[in-house]
Write a protein that holds these residues in place. Structure first.
Motif, PDB file in Angstrom:
ATOM      1  N   CYS A 129      93.409  -7.244 -71.511  1.00 15.71           N
ATOM      2  CA  CYS A 129      92.148  -7.393 -70.587  1.00 15.71           C
ATOM      3  C   CYS A 129      91.061  -6.584 -71.177  1.00 15.71           C
ATOM      4  O   CYS A 129      90.472  -5.895 -70.422  1.00 15.71           O
ATOM      5  CB  CYS A 129      92.461  -7.132 -69.220  1.00 15.71           C
ATOM      6  SG  CYS A 129      93.531  -8.161 -68.318  1.00 15.71           S
ATOM      7  N   THR A 135      89.921 -12.268 -70.510  1.00 19.69           N
ATOM      8  CA  THR A 135      90.540 -12.146 -69.145  1.00 19.69           C
ATOM      9  C   THR A 135      90.079 -13.435 -68.384  1.00 19.69           C
ATOM     10  O   THR A 135      91.217 -13.793 -67.561  1.00 19.69           O
ATOM     11  CB  THR A 135      89.956 -10.746 -68.790  1.00 19.69           C
ATOM     12  OG1 THR A 135      90.026  -9.753 -69.648  1.00 19.69           O
ATOM     13  CG2 THR A 135      90.399 -10.564 -67.199  1.00 19.69           C
ATOM     14  N   LEU A 139      93.795 -14.602 -66.885  1.00 22.54           N
ATOM     15  CA  LEU A 139      94.178 -14.337 -65.909  1.00 22.54           C
ATOM     16  C   LEU A 139      94.589 -15.402 -64.618  1.00 22.54           C
ATOM     17  O   LEU A 139      95.688 -15.168 -63.905  1.00 22.54           O
ATOM     18  CB  LEU A 139      93.155 -13.207 -65.212  1.00 22.54           C
ATOM     19  CG  LEU A 139      93.552 -12.469 -63.958  1.00 22.54           C
ATOM     20  CD1 LEU A 139      94.867 -11.686 -64.359  1.00 22.54           C
ATOM     21  CD2 LEU A 139      92.523 -11.609 -63.605  1.00 22.54           C
ATOM     22  N   TYR A 161      88.365  -4.655 -68.273  1.00 22.24           N
ATOM     23  CA  TYR A 161      88.207  -5.972 -67.640  1.00 22.24           C
ATOM     24  C   TYR A 161      89.815  -6.236 -66.946  1.00 22.24           C
ATOM     25  O   TYR A 161      90.273  -7.355 -66.341  1.00 22.24           O
ATOM     26  CB  TYR A 161      88.128  -7.245 -68.514  1.00 22.24           C
ATOM     27  CG  TYR A 161      86.947  -6.889 -69.213  1.00 22.24           C
ATOM     28  CD1 TYR A 161      85.656  -7.323 -68.253  1.00 22.24           C
ATOM     29  CD2 TYR A 161      86.611  -6.759 -70.469  1.00 22.24           C
ATOM     30  CE1 TYR A 161      84.205  -7.306 -68.738  1.00 22.24           C
ATOM     31  CE2 TYR A 161      85.223  -6.353 -70.928  1.00 22.24           C
ATOM     32  CZ  TYR A 161      84.201  -6.743 -70.088  1.00 22.24           C
ATOM     33  OH  TYR A 161      82.961  -6.489 -70.503  1.00 22.24           O
TER      34      TYR A 161
END
Length: 196
Positions: A129, A135, A139, A161
């Motif tokens: 991240c 990200t 994610l 992040y």
């Protein structure tokens, strides 16, 4: 932090970067992130080797594997199968070399696994991240993998992040790092289970 796993690594980023560009005959290639054992992977490997029951008999994915350190630790700890995913073909080559050096089997599928259906019991994501676009790309998929039944570990050495919610802490490690890559001598790495 994981002296029992030998790896082919670089000690400086610029010479390996220049040598890679010269060897490929190309300019502007991605930095050779695969040539270093990043703090998230070191912490993940240490946790796995200290507690092999976490991976024993399980199907494991080392996501954004870099040099393959966490994948190798999982294979050495008795995982049923281990894959190391990377979008950089040089990282996949480095992982294959490091797995061979450690005499373990690590599959290295090519291409981006983001979007793939869940086929793993445990997904290891160390130090991923560090940029907003990365990200945003990974994610939602990692959370979907958790919702599909995979255990997802995210190792964070204080990157900007990393998500602040939907995380359950598993362990913390003080990891020595090189000033070649970091602005300090140690990073506090928190390993969390990512919740669906």
């Amino acid at each position: 932090m994981v002296p029992e796993i030998p790896l082919h690594l670089a000690t400086e980023i610029t010479p390996i970067w220049q040598a890679t560009e010269a060897w490929l005959g190309a300019q502007g290639i991605e930095p050779p992130f695969w040539a270093f054992a990043w703090p998230g992977s070191q912490a993940m490997a240490r946790l796995i080797l200290d507690h092999p029951a976490h991976v024993a008999g399980r199907g494991v994915l080392d996501f954004a594997a870099g040099c393959g350190l966490a994948a190798i630790a999982a294979a050495r700890a008795g995982a049923a199968s281990v894959e190391a995913a990377e979008i950089d073909p040089l990282a996949l080559a480095a992982t294959r070399l490091n797995a061979a050096l450690n005499e373990v089997s690590v599959a290295t599928p090519e291409g981006d696994v983001v979007g793939a259906a869940c086929r793993w019991d445990l997904i290891l994501a160390g130090d991923v991240c560090y940029e907003a676009p990365m990200t945003r790309h990974i994610l939602p998929w990692l959370r979907a993998m958790a919702a599909a039944g995979a255990e997802v570990w995210l190792a964070d050495p204080g990157r900007a992040y990393v998500p602040r919610d939907g995380m359950a802490e598993l362990a913390r490690f003080e990891v020595p790092v090189t000033r070649e890559l970091e602005d300090r001598d140690h990073r506090l790495v928190t390993i969390c289970r990512l919740l669906a």
